[in-house]
Design an enzyme around this catalytic site. Sequence first.
Site, short mmCIF file in Angstrom:
data_model
loop_
_atom_site.label_atom_id
_atom_site.label_comp_id
_atom_site.label_asym_id
_atom_site.label_seq_id
_atom_site.Cartn_x
_atom_site.Cartn_y
_atom_site.Cartn_z
N CYS A 1 0.88 -1.08 -0.06
CA CYS A 1 -0.08 0.09 -0.20
C CYS A 1 0.99 1.27 0.06
O CYS A 1 1.68 1.29 0.98
CB CYS A 1 -0.73 0.09 1.20
SG CYS A 1 -1.69 1.34 1.53
N CYS B 1 -0.61 3.81 -6.53
CA CYS B 1 -1.73 3.19 -5.42
C CYS B 1 -2.03 2.03 -6.20
O CYS B 1 -2.21 1.76 -7.33
CB CYS B 1 -2.89 4.33 -5.25
SG CYS B 1 -4.27 3.41 -4.57
N1 DGL Z 1 -3.90 0.61 -2.05
C1 DGL Z 1 -3.63 1.55 -1.20
C2 DGL Z 1 -2.32 2.53 -1.82
O1 DGL Z 1 -1.58 1.90 -2.61
C3 DGL Z 1 -4.53 2.52 -0.50
C4 DGL Z 1 -5.63 3.20 -0.98
C5 DGL Z 1 -6.65 3.73 -0.07
O2 DGL Z 1 -7.11 2.83 0.88
O3 DGL Z 1 -6.88 4.85 -0.23
O4 DGL Z 1 -2.32 3.71 -1.50
#
Ligand code: DGL
Length: 298
Positions: free
Chosen positions: A75, A180
Amino acid sequence: MKLVKGGIAFFDSGIGGLTVLAECEKLFSKEIFYYYGDHSHAPYGNLSNRKIKKYVFRAFRLFKKLRVKAVVVACNTATAVCIESLRKKYKFPIIGAEPAVLAAAKQGGEVFVLSTRATYQSDRFQNLCKKARAKFPNTLIRTFACDGLAGAIEDNVENFENDFTEFFPKGNPTSVVLGCTHYIYIGRKIKNYYGCKIYDGNRGIALRLKTILEDNRQKNWDEQPPLRKKRAFLGFLTTFNSKKIAKGKKNKNTNECSRKMSKKALKYKEKGEKNTIFFFGKNRQKDVKIYEQMFVLG
Ligand code: DGL
């Protein structure tokens, strides 16, 4: 089927980290993986840093109990906000997710970097872009906080009709960086929309994980026996009751939430494949379904 400790954990606010897990899985066999998507608090992108830290550290308390040999923070948002403090607190290797800004900037032209607001506002991300601008002064790097996009993907990933274009910044970039892990699900849509090259960091994460574990194994070779004998399971999907972790009374810091999560852990294994994946978290059935549809069957 028993929960096996000593594996590799993956963490994300929701389904985004599954894209990273899928990439990493390709490089391993007979490995134990844990996936924890914190769906109860997703999306993270517009939460305060304090809240994000609280939730991520909660997950790490579970990983510690699982005696993980490494954690992948799959993440970008969690990495941007708390990877330094996680590394200070925990001894096991922690691999983060970082937007592939340098790789894209190297190719020149105009680079769009799409991320959540928390990533966009973080010092870590700003420093990364600064570094890329200094290194490739002829490349124009433009950064965008795509509010709501990760949430929309989280809710609509199975709806292929949804085009998500309302979230895309206008322009004509030479390349787009997916900052993301949720955005990777719509990578093709983004590519078609802009008609340009798309970058994500998943392959880099997988290679880094592999290298770190190989180095560690090399280092520990004479010092200690392997933590756990690796086992290959024939697969099925089942609910799993992790009593050992659920008890955890001796440890004062045992976290109520981790106990609940681990009781509800799910084990997933696809027939014929050699890795085993345990899923944790409130909405683990969704993770299992998406993983199966997108990365095992798809
Ligand atoms: N998948 C995540 C990232 O890479 C988080 C996205 C989120 O929860 O807003 O930032």
